[in-house]
Design a protein around this motif. Structure first.
Motif, short mmCIF file in Angstrom:
data_model
loop_
_atom_site.label_atom_id
_atom_site.label_comp_id
_atom_site.label_asym_id
_atom_site.label_seq_id
_atom_site.Cartn_x
_atom_site.Cartn_y
_atom_site.Cartn_z
N GLU A 290 -3.72 -20.26 -6.32
CA GLU A 290 -3.98 -21.50 -5.57
C GLU A 290 -5.09 -21.31 -4.53
O GLU A 290 -5.33 -22.19 -3.71
CB GLU A 290 -2.70 -21.97 -4.88
N GLY A 291 -5.75 -20.13 -4.61
CA GLY A 291 -6.89 -19.90 -3.72
C GLY A 291 -6.53 -19.47 -2.32
O GLY A 291 -7.37 -19.50 -1.42
N LYS A 292 -5.27 -19.06 -2.14
CA LYS A 292 -4.83 -18.65 -0.81
C LYS A 292 -4.80 -17.11 -0.72
O LYS A 292 -4.75 -16.42 -1.73
CB LYS A 292 -3.43 -19.22 -0.52
N THR A 293 -4.81 -16.62 0.47
CA THR A 293 -4.87 -15.18 0.72
C THR A 293 -3.48 -14.56 0.73
O THR A 293 -2.54 -15.14 1.29
CB THR A 293 -5.56 -14.89 2.06
N VAL A 294 -3.38 -13.41 0.09
CA VAL A 294 -2.17 -12.58 0.20
C VAL A 294 -2.53 -11.39 1.08
O VAL A 294 -3.44 -10.62 0.78
CB VAL A 294 -1.70 -12.09 -1.19
N GLY A 295 -1.85 -11.26 2.20
CA GLY A 295 -2.23 -10.26 3.19
C GLY A 295 -1.89 -8.84 2.79
O GLY A 295 -1.08 -8.59 1.88
N LYS A 296 -2.51 -7.89 3.50
CA LYS A 296 -2.24 -6.47 3.24
C LYS A 296 -0.79 -6.12 3.51
O LYS A 296 -0.26 -5.18 2.92
CB LYS A 296 -3.17 -5.61 4.09
N HIS B 113 1.17 -3.86 0.95
CA HIS B 113 1.78 -2.59 1.37
C HIS B 113 3.29 -2.61 1.16
O HIS B 113 3.88 -1.57 0.82
CB HIS B 113 1.46 -2.32 2.84
N LEU B 114 3.91 -3.76 1.34
CA LEU B 114 5.35 -3.87 1.12
C LEU B 114 5.69 -3.59 -0.34
O LEU B 114 6.64 -2.87 -0.65
CB LEU B 114 5.84 -5.25 1.54
N VAL B 115 4.91 -4.17 -1.25
CA VAL B 115 5.16 -3.98 -2.69
C VAL B 115 5.02 -2.51 -3.08
O VAL B 115 5.90 -1.94 -3.75
CB VAL B 115 4.22 -4.86 -3.53
#
Length: 544
Positions: A55-61, A65-67
């Motif tokens: 959807e063009g949104k940012t997934v943060g670090k 890092h959690l994954v």
């Protein structure tokens, strides 16, 4: 007998089938089941993250890092602490909820992505529903688990790089896309393609960590490592994380406390940056599985930065500290995330009250043959090959383990012709690196590139030799592969080699239990994967 758990991700899994009552590693059924739930909710978070990017949104670090942290926590012998695992499950669900709330399209998500239960008391019961055997089709299950274990392996590389403030967001996006794909119904052909794609990104993960390590600590160089002990009290550091070692060395300066490496931390001595510390004494002991005896005789505290933990004896349990993704009930855990400076003062204070280590061996060993050091020797090596002094290289990287069958690797190394050179990385080296195998014109017959994390060097060395000799196919090189595996970092090394086109790899001491007969046949027919047999027969096949 009803299964209390089902885990078959490591080489030592019971009966080469699966651990169903308790893990051979010492993992309790409840712990194993909670890990299954953690992987499941991590897949759910990943599916929401993939849609967020779409959807063009940012997934943060923080999500990335959690994954990778969750995947790393579930590798063999890293974490045995139910409370830590439950905390990760809750954090994963909350992180997913925040992403989910921003989605425009919430249709068609999997159950794992919609799971919102924050009642941790219910996790033990529910976790039994989301384990490995939930996938009924044996071949689909086999491939999905092969991919999952590959993703765990590449997450280990990524996590170490993150600790040195290095990220590859394309790699993180792939990991999450692959995890999301594993929630979908997939044909075998699609999963085979995803397996090779995982190998491709495995190479990227190795490159990320190699860059992080070498840009921070310099390129490994030929180094003699002391095996004896000094007179001061000491701290023993095990696992793989170089940033943890750096912080420990900084904090022990001027304290009268020495620092020793154990098992996979041995290659830290090869990095120039660590040679400035006068209290960085040497290496103590051998591979991970001998730690109960060696941790006892070390006398001082031990810091476990990653796997492999063997459930500790009560006699030294209060001296065992964990950090990062590791954990064991009753052992003090040192907190600290990416970019944080950890406080090791409690470990240092305890060390001052302990006797100096008891010496268990003396002498030294030589290592530091990572890619840049081998490239510096390239002319000498090429001349030795052209003259016939070196007839063959044998890659014997990978893992060590407890089973008597692993003595095969010692006997194989001893039986190799004197005109062969062993290329190694990982704790498998402990089966032969302390043997006096000599050298060929000044080139040691065992070239240790470093940790299992440094297997990238072995690939780069092979590619460099291919270039130097002007070959079109990596399989035309005078290199044979006889790899020992134990856990999931070895799985991603295997997938990376397959992606690079390497064929006819021998893998032992057993083929993975998670390979169904049909999947194993695909690997045999397309890549020439084979198990080991006798030393004599394998010498004839691999060396001739």
């Amino acid at each position: 007998m009803d299964n209390k758990m089902f885990c078959f991700q490591c080489q030592e899994t019971a009966r080469n089938f699966g651990c169903t009552q308790i893990g051979v590693c010492g993992k309790q059924p409840e712990t194993s089941n909670l890990m299954d739930l953690l992987i499941w909710v991590t897949k759910g978070l990943s599916q929401v993250a993939v849609r967020t990017r779409a959807e063009g949104k940012t997934v943060g670090k923080d999500v990335n890092h959690l994954v990778t942290y969750n995947l790393f926590l579930t590798i063999t012998n890293a974490n045995f602490d139910d409370a830590m695992i439950v905390d990760r499950i809750v954090l994963t669900i909350k992180t997913k909820q925040a992403l989910f709330a921003s989605l425009s399209n919430k249709e068609g998500l999997a159950e794992a992505a919609l799971f919102d239960n924050l009642d941790s008391a219910s996790y033990a019961g529910f976790s039994k529903q989301v384990g490995v055997l939930r996938e009924a089709n044996e071949d689909v299950r086999s491939l999905k688990e092969l991919i999952t274990y590959g993703l765990k392996g590449v997450s280990a590389y990524s996590k170490h790089a993150n600790n040195l403030i290095n990220d590859n967001e394309e790699l993180d996006a792939f990991i999450q896309t692959a995890l999301a794909d594993l929630l979908e119904e997939k044909r075998v052909e699609e999963l085979v393609a995803l397996t090779l794609e995982t190998g491709k990104w495995g190479v990227a993960g190795m490159a990320l960590l190699d860059t992080a390590n070498t840009s921070t600590y310099g390129n490994p160089e030929i180094t003699k490592v002391k095996l004896g002990v000094a007179k001061n009290p000491g701290i023993l550091i095990s696992g793989h994380d170089l940033r943890d070692l750096e912080m420990l060395l900084e904090q022990t300066q001027g304290t009268g406390v020495d620092v020793y490496t154990h098992s996979e931390m041995l290659p830290a001595h090869y990095y120039p940056a660590f040679k400035k510390y006068p209290n960085f004494i040497g290496n103590y002991g051998n591979a991970w599985w001998m730690q109960k005896k060696e941790f006892e005789s070390f006398n001082g505290p031990i810091l476990m930065t990653t796997n492999c933990i063997v459930p500790p004896a009560e006699s030294y349990k209060t001296r065992l500290f964990t950090t990062g993704a590791t954990g064991f009930p009753g052992c003090k855990h040192i907190e600290g995330g990416v970019g944080d400076t950890k406080d090791f003062s409690e470990i240092i204070a305890l060390a001052k009250t302990c006797p100096a280590p008891t010496e268990i061996e003396s002498g030294e060993l030589v290592g530091g043959f990572a890619h840049e050091q081998v490239f510096a020797l390239a002319d000498q090596i090429v001349d030795a090959v052209k003259s016939g002094a070196i007839k063959k290289f044998v890659v014997m990287g990978g893992c060590d383990g407890r089973s008597k069958s692993r003595d095969y690797y010692t006997e194989f190394a001893k039986a190799l012709p004197k005109d062969t050179v062993i290329l190694t990385a990982g704790c498998a080296k402990y089966k032969y690196i302390k043997l006096n195998l000599g050298d060929i014109g000044g080139i040691p017959r065992v070239l240790d590139a470093g940790q299992c994390n440094d297997s990238y060097s072995l690939a780069l060395i092979a590619l460099k030799l291919k270039e130097v000799f002007g070959l079109d196919d990596i399989n035309d090189l005078p290199i044979a592969y006889n790899i020992a595996w134990y856990e999931q970092k070895a799985v991603i090394v295997l997938l990376a080699l397959l992606y690079l086109g390497v064929k006819n790899i021998h893998l032992g001491p057993t083929l993975p239990a998670f390979l169904s007969p049909n999947v194993a046949n695909v690997l045999v027919e397309n890549f020439g994967i084979a198990g080991i047999s006798s030393v004599e027969d394998d010498l004839q096949i691999l060396v001739g």
